[in-house]
Every structure is written in C-alpha cells, then in structure tokens.
Design a protein around this motif. Structure first.
Motif, PDB file in Angstrom:
ATOM      1  N   PHE A 236      49.074  47.542  61.774  1.00 39.69           N
ATOM      2  CA  PHE A 236      50.322  46.779  61.694  1.00 39.69           C
ATOM      3  C   PHE A 236      51.411  47.572  60.985  1.00 39.69           C
ATOM      4  CE2 PHE A 236      52.968  44.169  58.884  1.00 39.69           C
ATOM      5  CZ  PHE A 236      53.669  43.434  59.819  1.00 39.69           C
ATOM      6  N   LEU A 237      51.088  48.189  59.868  1.00 41.02           N
ATOM      7  CA  LEU A 237      52.103  48.932  59.130  1.00 41.02           C
ATOM      8  C   LEU A 237      52.633  50.115  59.924  1.00 41.02           C
ATOM      9  CD1 LEU A 237      50.597  48.876  55.532  1.00 41.02           C
ATOM     10  CD2 LEU A 237      52.477  47.510  56.437  1.00 41.02           C
ATOM     11  N   ARG A 238      51.768  50.762  60.714  1.00 39.00           N
ATOM     12  CA  ARG A 238      52.258  51.882  61.529  1.00 39.00           C
ATOM     13  C   ARG A 238      53.222  51.374  62.610  1.00 39.00           C
ATOM     14  NH1 ARG A 238      49.454  52.872  58.048  1.00 39.00           N
ATOM     15  NH2 ARG A 238      51.532  53.097  57.157  1.00 39.00           N
ATOM     16  N   VAL A 239      52.818  50.359  63.335  1.00 36.84           N
ATOM     17  CA  VAL A 239      53.646  49.846  64.428  1.00 36.84           C
ATOM     18  C   VAL A 239      54.923  49.226  63.885  1.00 36.84           C
ATOM     19  CG1 VAL A 239      53.716  48.234  66.370  1.00 36.84           C
ATOM     20  CG2 VAL A 239      51.621  49.498  65.884  1.00 36.84           C
ATOM     21  N   PHE A 240      54.822  48.486  62.791  1.00 39.73           N
ATOM     22  CA  PHE A 240      56.008  47.819  62.247  1.00 39.73           C
ATOM     23  C   PHE A 240      57.050  48.831  61.788  1.00 39.73           C
ATOM     24  CE2 PHE A 240      58.403  45.990  58.714  1.00 39.73           C
ATOM     25  CZ  PHE A 240      58.908  44.851  59.309  1.00 39.73           C
ATOM     26  N   ASN A 241      56.650  49.888  61.135  1.00 42.60           N
ATOM     27  CA  ASN A 241      57.613  50.886  60.680  1.00 42.60           C
ATOM     28  C   ASN A 241      58.251  51.625  61.852  1.00 42.60           C
ATOM     29  OD1 ASN A 241      57.667  51.016  57.617  1.00 42.60           O
ATOM     30  ND2 ASN A 241      55.472  51.057  57.983  1.00 42.60           N
ATOM     31  N   VAL A 242      57.488  51.857  62.908  1.00 47.65           N
ATOM     32  CA  VAL A 242      58.079  52.482  64.095  1.00 47.65           C
ATOM     33  C   VAL A 242      59.123  51.560  64.716  1.00 47.65           C
ATOM     34  CG1 VAL A 242      57.580  53.271  66.440  1.00 47.65           C
ATOM     35  CG2 VAL A 242      56.104  53.964  64.552  1.00 47.65           C
ATOM     36  N   LEU A 243      58.838  50.272  64.789  1.00 47.65           N
ATOM     37  CA  LEU A 243      59.813  49.323  65.335  1.00 47.65           C
ATOM     38  C   LEU A 243      61.048  49.226  64.450  1.00 47.65           C
ATOM     39  CD1 LEU A 243      57.497  46.414  66.533  1.00 47.65           C
ATOM     40  CD2 LEU A 243      58.668  48.108  67.923  1.00 47.65           C
ATOM     41  N   THR A 244      60.862  49.266  63.138  1.00 45.41           N
ATOM     42  CA  THR A 244      62.012  49.231  62.238  1.00 45.41           C
ATOM     43  C   THR A 244      62.882  50.467  62.411  1.00 45.41           C
ATOM     44  OG1 THR A 244      60.665  47.985  60.658  1.00 45.41           O
ATOM     45  CG2 THR A 244      62.702  48.934  59.846  1.00 45.41           C
ATOM     46  N   ALA A 245      62.269  51.642  62.544  1.00 49.61           N
ATOM     47  CA  ALA A 245      63.048  52.860  62.795  1.00 49.61           C
ATOM     48  C   ALA A 245      63.796  52.769  64.119  1.00 49.61           C
ATOM     49  CB  ALA A 245      62.118  54.073  62.782  1.00 49.61           C
ATOM     50  N   THR A 246      63.170  52.192  65.139  1.00 47.71           N
ATOM     51  CA  THR A 246      63.841  52.026  66.429  1.00 47.71           C
ATOM     52  C   THR A 246      65.029  51.087  66.317  1.00 47.71           C
ATOM     53  OG1 THR A 246      61.707  52.355  67.526  1.00 47.71           O
ATOM     54  CG2 THR A 246      63.477  51.408  68.834  1.00 47.71           C
ATOM     55  N   ALA A 247      64.889  50.000  65.528  1.00 57.11           N
ATOM     56  CA  ALA A 247      66.006  49.079  65.338  1.00 57.11           C
ATOM     57  C   ALA A 247      67.179  49.765  64.645  1.00 57.11           C
ATOM     58  CB  ALA A 247      65.535  47.871  64.530  1.00 57.11           C
ATOM     59  N   PHE A 248      66.907  50.609  63.660  1.00 53.48           N
ATOM     60  CA  PHE A 248      67.976  51.356  63.003  1.00 53.48           C
ATOM     61  C   PHE A 248      68.660  52.314  63.975  1.00 53.48           C
ATOM     62  CE2 PHE A 248      66.080  50.186  58.844  1.00 53.48           C
ATOM     63  CZ  PHE A 248      67.238  49.817  58.191  1.00 53.48           C
ATOM     64  N   LEU A 249      67.883  53.022  64.789  1.00 52.13           N
ATOM     65  CA  LEU A 249      68.476  53.962  65.743  1.00 52.13           C
ATOM     66  C   LEU A 249      69.296  53.233  66.800  1.00 52.13           C
ATOM     67  CD1 LEU A 249      65.488  56.449  66.236  1.00 52.13           C
ATOM     68  CD2 LEU A 249      67.549  56.769  64.844  1.00 52.13           C
ATOM     69  N   SER A 250      68.815  52.074  67.239  1.00 53.80           N
ATOM     70  CA  SER A 250      69.582  51.293  68.206  1.00 53.80           C
ATOM     71  C   SER A 250      70.922  50.858  67.630  1.00 53.80           C
ATOM     72  CB  SER A 250      68.766  50.072  68.641  1.00 53.80           C
ATOM     73  OG  SER A 250      69.515  49.227  69.483  1.00 53.80           O
ATOM     74  N   ALA A 251      70.931  50.518  66.337  1.00 56.52           N
ATOM     75  CA  ALA A 251      72.193  50.145  65.703  1.00 56.52           C
ATOM     76  C   ALA A 251      73.093  51.348  65.482  1.00 56.52           C
ATOM     77  CB  ALA A 251      71.916  49.442  64.376  1.00 56.52           C
ATOM     78  N   ALA A 252      72.508  52.518  65.217  1.00 58.14           N
ATOM     79  CA  ALA A 252      73.319  53.691  64.902  1.00 58.14           C
ATOM     80  C   ALA A 252      74.163  54.150  66.082  1.00 58.14           C
ATOM     81  CB  ALA A 252      72.419  54.833  64.423  1.00 58.14           C
ATOM     82  N   VAL A 253      73.663  53.996  67.310  1.00 57.11           N
ATOM     83  CA  VAL A 253      74.390  54.510  68.474  1.00 57.11           C
ATOM     84  C   VAL A 253      75.551  53.607  68.892  1.00 57.11           C
ATOM     85  CG1 VAL A 253      72.359  55.704  69.321  1.00 57.11           C
ATOM     86  CG2 VAL A 253      72.807  53.377  70.082  1.00 57.11           C
ATOM     87  N   GLN A 254      75.677  52.428  68.305  1.00 57.30           N
ATOM     88  CA  GLN A 254      76.744  51.512  68.721  1.00 57.30           C
ATOM     89  C   GLN A 254      77.495  50.866  67.569  1.00 57.30           C
ATOM     90  OE1 GLN A 254      74.988  48.052  70.746  1.00 57.30           O
ATOM     91  NE2 GLN A 254      73.065  48.398  69.661  1.00 57.30           N
ATOM     92  N   ILE A 255      77.059  51.091  66.341  1.00 57.63           N
ATOM     93  CA  ILE A 255      77.657  50.353  65.231  1.00 57.63           C
ATOM     94  C   ILE A 255      79.074  50.812  64.930  1.00 57.63           C
ATOM     95  CG2 ILE A 255      76.832  51.869  63.377  1.00 57.63           C
ATOM     96  CD1 ILE A 255      76.138  49.252  61.830  1.00 57.63           C
ATOM     97  N   THR A 256      79.414  52.082  65.209  1.00 57.58           N
ATOM     98  CA  THR A 256      80.775  52.533  64.938  1.00 57.58           C
ATOM     99  C   THR A 256      81.784  51.866  65.877  1.00 57.58           C
ATOM    100  OG1 THR A 256      80.380  54.440  66.381  1.00 57.58           O
ATOM    101  CG2 THR A 256      80.027  54.741  64.016  1.00 57.58           C
ATOM    102  N   GLY A 257      81.379  51.575  67.111  1.00 60.48           N
ATOM    103  CA  GLY A 257      82.266  50.862  68.017  1.00 60.48           C
ATOM    104  C   GLY A 257      82.354  49.382  67.718  1.00 60.48           C
ATOM    105  N   LEU A 258      81.387  48.869  66.962  1.00 59.32           N
ATOM    106  CA  LEU A 258      81.384  47.446  66.628  1.00 59.32           C
ATOM    107  C   LEU A 258      82.127  47.165  65.331  1.00 59.32           C
ATOM    108  CD1 LEU A 258      77.654  46.613  67.515  1.00 59.32           C
ATOM    109  CD2 LEU A 258      79.671  46.266  68.949  1.00 59.32           C
ATOM    110  N   ILE A 259      81.733  47.856  64.244  1.00 60.95           N
ATOM    111  CA  ILE A 259      82.318  47.555  62.928  1.00 60.95           C
ATOM    112  C   ILE A 259      82.872  48.797  62.249  1.00 60.95           C
ATOM    113  CG2 ILE A 259      80.797  45.570  62.620  1.00 60.95           C
ATOM    114  CD1 ILE A 259      79.104  47.304  60.729  1.00 60.95           C
ATOM    115  N   GLY A 260      83.025  49.901  62.979  1.00 63.19           N
ATOM    116  CA  GLY A 260      83.567  51.116  62.389  1.00 63.19           C
ATOM    117  C   GLY A 260      85.058  50.990  62.102  1.00 63.19           C
TER     118      GLY A 260
END
Length: 720
Positions: A236-260
């Motif tokens: 669980f800890l391995r999969v959960f941390n991978v999903l959390t990293a993916t959520a951060f990367l998904s936000a990084a590619v679009q967050i500047t156009g949203l709230i930058g």
C-alpha cells in the motif's frame, strides 16, 4: 440484518412494527411477522457474531489440537515462548530440551492438563470440545462469546432506550392496496419511506458496532488468530506514494495556467485569505515557485516510495524518514488544494489529502502490532465511509433515476470525460443497464460491511470493489480517483493472501513493553484512533443530506480538524444524474463575423472526432470544470479565462486548449471578440449510416459577443 433494515413496515396489533405483507409476491392472506423491530435487529446481529467468532474458533482449535505432542508422563505440559510475534507465523526457535518438529505456531503458550489429556493427544474431531461456534471450549471461544453477548445486549439496550415508540402519524404510511387487476406501479426505491428516523438511528448504531468490531476483533479471537498485514502495508505504501507523486505531476503541468501569475484565477489575489503556512510556502506566488512546489511534492512522494526498508534498509532514526517525507507531501498538497481554489475542490483531492495523513501514521515504525492494526483499521474505515456514503447519497438525494435503477441509461453519455467502452456500454440492453445499477448499489452499500469480516469476507470485498473501479475506469476518466480507491482496497488483504509480497523480518509483540511509557503510548494511540474514527463518522452523516444532525460540539470539532488537515470529508459521487449532455463552446473572432471554436484538449466537442485519449491518472482540471459550467456551477475563474483569451500574452492558458486545432496560437495576436454557445451532444445509434462520431444539435448563443471592453459586463451577467 439487511432484510430487517430495508423492508417497508406498517403498524400492527399491539403497537408493534411489522412487515407489510403487500410486498410479498401478492400473498396478502399471510399474517405479518409480529416480532418487534429492535428484536429482529438483535437476532441478525447475533447471527453475525456467531459466524464470525465460530470461524476464528474453528481455526484456533484446529491449530491448538494439532500442535500438541503426546503427554506420556501424566503431567501438565507447558511450552512458553516469550517475545514471539503474535502477528506473524514463524517456526519455533531451537530450544534445549524442547522438540522442534512442531508445526508453525503463532501463539505465546500452550498448556495441557492430565485430566483432559489422559496421556494421549486429543483428536482433531474429538467430541469433548466444540470446534465451531462461540460455544467452543477454548478460552478464546468463551471470550468471544462473552464479548459478543455484551455487544448484543448493548445494541438491544441502545435500541430500546433511543426514545419512545414512534406514533402512527410519524411512521411512513403506505397507500391503499391497488385494485385487483390494476397495472403494477413501476419499481421505485423511496428512501424517505424506507429510512424512517428510528431505522436511521438503528442503522447508525449497527454501523458503529460493525466498525468497532473490526477494531476489537483481534483482541477477541486472540493474538494467535489475528491476521497480520505487513505485506499489504508494504504494498500500500509503495502504490500510494506513486499515486501521490502522479497527482503532483498532473498538477504541475497545468497549475500555472490555472492559478499562476498569468493564469485564470491568480493565487496572488487570495493570498491574505490563506493560512500562514500556505503564505510562507507560496511566497510571492510566482508561477515558478508554484510549479516548484508541485515538483517538490512529487520528489518527496517518490523518495518515500523507494525507502521501503527492504530494498533500501533503514535503521535507527532513519526509520522515521518515510513518514516524514509523506507528511511533507501531505502539507504541500494541502497548500495546492487551498491555493487552487475551485479547480482543486474535487472529491478525489479531498480523498487524497485525507488518506495521506492516515498513511503517514501507517508508515511510522511501530513497536507493537497494536499500532499497525489501529492505523490499518483507520484506512479501511476511510474506504468503508467512501463506498457506503457514495451509495447512500444517491438514494438520499431523491433522484428518480437512481430510485428506478435507470441512472446507468444516461451515465455513460453524460459523464464529464467518457472513455474506452463508454459508447458500447451506453447502447447495451436495458436489462444489463438495470443490473449494472443494482449491482453498483450492492457493491457500495452492502459489500463494505465485509471489510471487517474474516479472510474470505475481505477477499470477496476486495474482488468486488476492484471490479467496480475497473469497470468505471473502462467507461470514464476520473484521474487518479479509481486507482486511489484500488490502493485502499489493498489493505483488505492479509499476509497469507499476499505470499509474494515482501514482509519485514521483524518480530513484534502484540502490546508495547509493560512499562509506564509503553502503556501511555498505547493509550494515546487508541485515543487518537477513536478520535479519527469519530471525525470520519461525522463525515458519513452528511451523506444522509440533513436527516441526522450531529451535536454542535461535534460539528465544531469536525470543522476544525477538516479545515486543518482534511479529516472527515463528505463523499458521494453523482448524487443527481444528468440526463442530457450539454457542452459549452468558446468561439473567437478577429473581425466579429467569422467565428472559430477553441477546442478542448480532452473534452468531446468536435462532432467529427471520437473520444480523445487522456494520459493515465492525469486530471485535466479545465476540461472538468467546463463540464460543470454547463450544469450551472459557474465560478469567477470563467471570467478570468475569457479575459485572458481576449488580452493575449498568456501562453500558459493557451496550452490548456488543444494546440493542434487552436485558431489563435500566437499569444501576441489574440482574438478581438468572444462568445459562449451551448450545444447538446448524442452518440449516433449503432448501424446508423453516418461518419460523424457525435450528433450535435444546433448551437444556441448563451452570452456574447463580447470584447475586452465589454467582457466585464457580459460575464458578470453570465455568472449571476
């Protein structure tokens, strides 16, 4: 248990609550069941306790009897093994004077008296002891039956003391009997008719009892039979941390156009309203710093996934490093969620934030199996609340599409981002659609109660929950939500069900060391566990949509913890099903005569193009919220979007649209005018002679045309 909860009732002779015989295959001559309502609940709960305790006692007796060497000297045989793990099945260590050819044991002591032994080993099927049911003659069987009886009496007393009997005017009244030969009314699930206030109170008491049974069950059945979850914890800890990293990367590619700084809703405008920690992390809220914050969270999560203690062994204070990294990720995602405003207010954002703080507790190094069990139970309780709340909120909303099991006739078409087999599922036979809706209710409302059962119950719950999430992923795109739910389901499997997963070679006692500090830490851990469970229970009450109101003290406590760390969120997807797919189209022009559409990256809007591929686990925020705007959820960010498109000079916003079909790719040459149109989309029927992937109705003008000078007036009217 569920039969007594769900069947409609009516008033019977003697002021008893009885089943209504009109709902039994037309048999109106049979007399009603005259047992009181609270007594039927007690019978059902007693049956559950009997089966659960009996299963553990059978396994305990089988190991206990099979492990006894023959006593040839007529003396009591005692074998004590101090400091042996009570949660892991390990072979006995070689001890002088003690035979080591015994099977694997996981309990602390074995003792036999000569009166029971009589010089020979007891047969596994001996008639002198009961090997199934809570009437077993072992100590654990007696303890299980005593606690089960105490819980049964507590539930019965609580049900009886919940207040006076309901008056006849307060009960759900069933209409007159239909005339003979009249047409049958369509199937309809009336939540208000079935869920009377008394039944809701009974259901809440029994839900709490079942959940607490999952917490105390290892103490009841004994440490020998308590399943261990080291393998599921590691996975669980391995999969959960991978999903959390993916959520951060998904936000990084679009967050500047949203709230930058040049985004649709710059976070600089709302910095004073954020917490001091968020203001410290964001600084001046530049686009570079916001993106660096997301990348930093992804790095911490990825590093925590690698520091598992097996591939990269840790010792000493370094054992706290994975939990510390996960805590940093939790804080950073909380900043992203609060700074992102409406874009990051989806339910899976709240689920990720709430699961991350509970996963931090699970990642801590535990000095006993008590800490591991409590932290694992809290995450299973979160999964239970997510699924049960998602099922109840659909019925409590009063939507006729859910009540008649017709919601799946529209879901595949009207969901925000259809994918994969959505079109094929939309045109499936109506019987399959109805069965899919009914099966969804079973998986979301009934199956979660198996989370706190034995190994077979948890295995069945795991397969059904994972199957539901895979079917959702095959027909729609919901970012990392389905993968996160599957990740939580991993904690339903014990070590015997995950033999291939690595397990730490550490033997821990069931309780901390019998010292003052160890006892104090155990008491604090249990107290924090019950506090977190109480907050989660209050979050589950919101699924009833105001039918139950918690006390004001608990409401304030829930608000403070939810605002501080995101605990106790309310979950429930699609409480009201939309029946038509209406899309908003942004059209721009340089001369005010020729209007060209601004296509979305992933949302379907081009009639000649099918479903657009979406990267796995990616959550396109703008596409999702454009779907909500068509439903009436209009935020101030939409005004910022239109103004950024008319101003130009914002490549971050333009990157959120489809770059292959963008008619205005140059930020230096923006359009002069903009307008908002609305169209209704349908899939062409199978076999229809057409090359179009979508059938679109005539677009109607929603608002506009607007220019940069008049956009404030037009958009203010549109948003209001």
């Amino acid at each position: 248990f569920f039969f007594a909860l769900c069947m409609p009732q009516r008033q019977c002779a003697g002021d008893l609550t009885c089943f209504d015989p009109r709902y039994f295959d037309g048999n109106r001559n049979g007399g009603p069941w005259t047992l009181p309502f609270w007594l039927r609940w007690c019978f059902g709960f007693a049956l559950i306790i009997y089966v659960a305790c009996g299963w553990h006692n059978r396994n305990y007796n089988a190991i206990h009897h099979a492990a006894q060497p023959p006593n040839l000297h007529g003396k009591p045989l005692s074998l004590s093994i101090p400091h042996l793990s009570t949660g892991l099945s390990r072979p006995l260590l070689a001890t002088p004077g003690v035979a080591t050819d015994l099977p694997e044991l996981s309990f602390v002591s074995i003792s036999r008296t000569p009166q029971l032994n009589r010089g020979r080993p007891r047969s596994l099927h001996s008639k002198r002891s009961s090997t199934f049911g809570p009437f077993a003659t072992t100590g654990h069987g007696r303890d299980a039956w005593r606690l089960g009886g105490a819980m049964l009496l507590a539930v019965a007393g609580g049900a009886w003391a919940m207040g006076p009997r309901q008056r006849a005017s307060q009960r759900s009244v069933v209409g007159p009997l239909p005339a003979k030969g009249a047409s049958k009314r369509p199937f309809y699930i009336s939540f208000d008719m079935w869920a009377t206030p008394r039944r809701i109170q009974m259901a809440l008491v029994l839900v709490a009892g079942v959940c607490l049974w999952g917490l105390v069950a290892p103490f009841v059945v004994g440490p020998a039979q308590a399943p261990s979850f080291w393998a599921s914890r590691w996975l669980f800890l391995r999969v959960f941390n991978v999903l959390t990293a993916t959520a951060f990367l998904s936000a990084a590619v679009q967050i500047t156009g949203l709230i930058g700084q040049r985004g649709m809703a710059p976070v600089q405008d709302k910095l004073p309203s954020l917490s001091p920690f968020a203001r410290w992390v964001l600084g001046r809220a530049s686009s570079t710093r916001i993106q660096a914050m997301c990348l930093g969270g992804a790095f911490c999560s990825a590093l925590a996934a690698l520091l598992d203690g097996i591939w990269l062994p840790l010792s000493g204070p370094l054992l706290l490093l994975p939990a510390a990294l996960m805590g940093i990720s939790h804080l950073l995602y909380g900043v992203v969620k609060s700074a992102g405003g409406q874009f990051f207010q989806l339910q899976w954002d709240a689920l990720l934030q709430e699961a991350s703080i509970l996963a931090c507790v699970l990642a801590l190094p535990h000095n006993s199996l008590l800490g591991l069990h409590c932290s694992q139970w809290l995450l299973v309780l979160l999964l239970f609340r997510l699924m049960l709340g998602s099922g109840i909120v659909k019925l409590a909303s009063g939507d006729p599409n859910w009540a008649t099991l017709r919601a799946m006739d529209f879901h595949y078409l009207t969901q925000p981002l259809p994918s994969g087999f959505a079109r094929a599922a939309h045109f499936q036979p109506r019987a399959l659609s109805t069965a899919a809706c009914a099966g969804m209710f079973v998986v979301e409302i009934i199956v979660p109660f198996l989370f706190f059962g034995g190994a077979w119950c948890r295995a069945i719950a795991f397969l059904t929950q994972v199957g539901l999430q895979i079917s959702i992923m095959a027909t729609g795109h919901y970012g990392f939500f389905n993968a996160l739910t599957i990740c939580l389901c991993i904690l339903l499997l014990d070590d015997q069900q995950l033999p291939w997963a690595p397990q730490p070679a550490v033997l821990l006692p069931w309780l901390p060391a019998p010292e003052a500090l160890g006892i104090a830490l155990a008491a604090v851990g249990v107290g924090v566990t019950l506090l977190f469970a109480l907050l989660q229970g209050i979050g589950l009450l919101y699924a009833l949509r105001g039918r139950v109101t918690p006390p004001e003290v608990l409401t304030r406590l829930h608000y403070r913890f939810n605002d501080a760390c995101g605990l106790g969120n309310a979950y429930g997807l699609f409480p009201v099903m939309t029946t038509t797919r209406e899309e908003l189209l942004l059209e721009a022009s340089r001369d005010g005569k020729t209007w060209l559409p601004l296509r979305s990256r992933y949302k379907p809007d081009d009639p000649t193009r099918g479903l657009k591929p979406i990267p796995p686990l990616h959550m396109p925020r703008l596409d999702w919220w454009l779907w909500f705007v068509a439903l009436g959820h209009r935020g101030r960010w939409f005004k910022g979007l239109c103004q950024r498109l008319l101003e130009g000079g914002s490549p971050e916003v333009l990157r959120l649209f489809d770059p292959a079909t963008n008619p205005f790719p140059d930020p230096a040459r923006p359009p002069v005018a903009l307008r908002v149109c609305a169209c209704e989309y349908q899939w062409p029927a199978p076999g229809e002679d057409t090359d179009a992937q979508w059938v679109r109705s005539d677009c109607r003008l929603k608002y506009g045309p607007m220019t940069l000078e008049t956009s404030d007036y037009h958009l203010s009217a549109f948003l209001s």
